[in-house]
Enzyme design. Structure first.
Site, PDB file in Angstrom:
ATOM      1  CD  GLU A  84       0.721  10.959   0.238  1.00  0.00           C
ATOM      2  OE1 GLU A  84       0.488   9.780  -0.080  1.00  0.00           O
ATOM      3  OE2 GLU A  84       0.071  11.572   1.117  1.00  0.00           O
ATOM      4  CG  HIS A 103      -4.158  12.904   0.747  1.00  0.00           C
ATOM      5  ND1 HIS A 103      -4.795  11.679   0.692  1.00  0.00           N
ATOM      6  CD2 HIS A 103      -3.005  12.695   1.434  1.00  0.00           C
ATOM      7  CE1 HIS A 103      -4.049  10.775   1.310  1.00  0.00           C
ATOM      8  NE2 HIS A 103      -2.969  11.368   1.782  1.00  0.00           N
ATOM      9  CG  HIS A 105      -4.049  10.698   6.475  1.00  0.00           C
ATOM     10  ND1 HIS A 105      -2.758  10.504   6.923  1.00  0.00           N
ATOM     11  CD2 HIS A 105      -3.950  10.924   5.142  1.00  0.00           C
ATOM     12  CE1 HIS A 105      -1.916  10.612   5.911  1.00  0.00           C
ATOM     13  NE2 HIS A 105      -2.616  10.875   4.820  1.00  0.00           N
ATOM     14  CG  HIS A 171      -2.644   6.680   2.439  1.00  0.00           C
ATOM     15  ND1 HIS A 171      -1.956   6.775   1.243  1.00  0.00           N
ATOM     16  CD2 HIS A 171      -2.436   7.865   3.068  1.00  0.00           C
ATOM     17  CE1 HIS A 171      -1.359   7.955   1.173  1.00  0.00           C
ATOM     18  NE2 HIS A 171      -1.645   8.629   2.257  1.00  0.00           N
TER      19      HIS A 171
END
Length: 242
Positions: A84, A103, A105, A171
């Site tokens: 990603e 990023h 989760h 996500h």
């Protein structure tokens, strides 16, 4: 100005610290999640996976690699860029004022969104930076997909707009900042809000925004407290120092 070797080494340490804090805070389980920082208009440092990958909790400065916005760069030794990477590079392309992208989760953030709860400023003095962050609105990217190409990542960046945070449905989330510390601290605040929202809803209550007059009373505690001191605490938690 071209960054010096010393600058890059310090930045790699900062990103590695940010990855370990994310893991310690439960924001990124196992080998998931990554942190990046802009170096110049065409390059960034990003947490990559090595041949002996052990997960974010064990990130070392050597795991941080210098690449360009197309993912080409220093990947010697069997390192691979995150699938990603476009999630990072499209934010950096769209937002020249942004230096760091995270990023993660966080379970609670995903659960709260899937349950239909938006991240809202229901807290006051409990977490002032979090309340102020949520008061500006937290957008939601509605597709639960792997953001591995520029088209999808650009959609996410457009949903984020000028906000520092976007929730990714099913996500996780993406946060931004002036540096990795600020971006991770913002992720921690969003996770705190999500966990509180789930707790209130689970106890039979209805999560509601803090009244405007209370939000207006919340002071700006200053970067020295909300980031410098807060980040020193997060680093101390990693080593058990008091």
């Amino acid at each position: 100005m071209k960054p010096t070797t010393g600058d890059l080494e310090a930045a790699c340490r900062d990103i590695a610290d940010a990855c370990r804090v994310m893991a310690a805070r439960g924001l990124a389980d196992g080998v998931l999640g990554h942190v990046s920082m802009r170096v110049d208009a065409e390059h960034l440092l990003v947490r990559c996976r090595g041949p002996h990958e052990r997960g974010l909790a064990f990130t070392e400065p050597a795991d941080i690699r210098l690449v360009d916005l197309d993912g080409q760069g220093d990947l010697e030794g069997g390192y691979r860029i995150p699938a990603e990477l476009p999630l990072h590079t499209e934010v950096l392309r769209a937002r020249p004022e942004i230096r760091a992208v995270v990023h993660a989760h966080p379970f609670a953030v995903v659960a709260a969104d899937l349950a239909g709860h938006r991240i809202r400023p229901l807290l006051g003095a409990y977490d002032i930076p979090g309340a102020q962050l949520a008061a500006g609105g937290i957008p939601v990217y509605p597709r639960a997909v792997l953001l591995r190409d520029r088209r999808l990542a650009a959609e996410m960046a457009a949903t984020m707009g000028t906000r520092p945070v976007v929730v990714l449905r099913g996500h996780g989330l993406t946060t931004t900042g002036d540096d990795p510390a600020q971006a991770v601290l913002r992720a921690i605040s969003i996770d705190t809000l999500a966990r509180m929202i789930l707790a209130v809803a689970g106890a039979g209550g209805t999560p509601a925004d803090l009244p405007d007059e209370d939000l207006a009373e919340l002071p700006d505690l200053g970067r020295g407290f909300t980031q410098t001191t807060a980040w020193r605490h997060e680093l101390a938690r990693l080593t058990g120092n008091q």
